[in-house]
Scaffold this motif. Structure first.
Motif, short mmCIF file in Angstrom:
data_model
loop_
_atom_site.label_atom_id
_atom_site.label_comp_id
_atom_site.label_asym_id
_atom_site.label_seq_id
_atom_site.Cartn_x
_atom_site.Cartn_y
_atom_site.Cartn_z
N HIS A 49 0.81 -1.22 0.00
CA HIS A 49 0.00 0.00 0.00
C HIS A 49 0.85 1.27 0.00
CE1 HIS A 49 -3.40 2.61 0.69
NE2 HIS A 49 -2.83 3.08 1.78
N LYS A 74 -3.47 -3.66 1.32
CA LYS A 74 -3.68 -3.49 -0.12
C LYS A 74 -2.35 -3.71 -0.84
CE LYS A 74 -7.43 -0.24 0.47
NZ LYS A 74 -8.01 1.03 0.12
N SER A 91 -4.71 -4.95 -8.76
CA SER A 91 -4.67 -4.62 -7.34
C SER A 91 -5.50 -5.63 -6.57
CB SER A 91 -5.24 -3.22 -7.11
OG SER A 91 -4.47 -2.26 -7.77
N ASN A 93 -6.71 -6.85 -2.25
CA ASN A 93 -6.72 -6.63 -0.80
C ASN A 93 -6.67 -7.97 -0.10
OD1 ASN A 93 -7.14 -3.84 -1.10
ND2 ASN A 93 -9.33 -4.14 -1.27
#
Length: 106
Positions: A49, A74, A91, A93
């Protein structure tokens, strides 16, 4: 107590992505497979992140990544061509869920 890690995926796609020599596919709950055409000379980079580089390697054909050891947060996978231009990005999570159950024992 049961702990389950959940990985949600967000694709960042562009018009050029349809003809790129690479694909990033989720295979299983905590794994991604990156597949490149032979001799495509692509670079794969995984960021957290805070944009810290967690992984950086030249991709020859394909590679399976397991993210089960990563902390909640993330992350982003980027694939670059030999000119350091972004070819594809994905991307995701990682989020741990805690589930509690009450079971009567007789």
């Amino acid at each position: 107590m049961m702990f389950a890690a959940v990985m949600s995926v967000t694709s960042v796609a562009s018009a050029t992505e349809l003809s790129t020599p690479v694909s990033i596919e989720q295979v299983g709950k905590m794994k991604f497979k990156v597949i490149a055409e032979p001799k495509s000379n692509l670079i794969i980079i995984i960021y957290d992140h805070d944009n810290n580089i967690l992984y950086n390697e030249l991709l020859s054909n394909q590679k399976l990544f397991s993210f089960s050891d990563l902390a909640d947060g993330k992350y982003r996978i980027e694939v670059l061509n030999s000119r350091k231009k972004l070819v594809q990005s994905k991307s995701f999570n990682i989020q741990t869920e805690v589930k509690r159950d009450l079971v009567a024992i007789q």
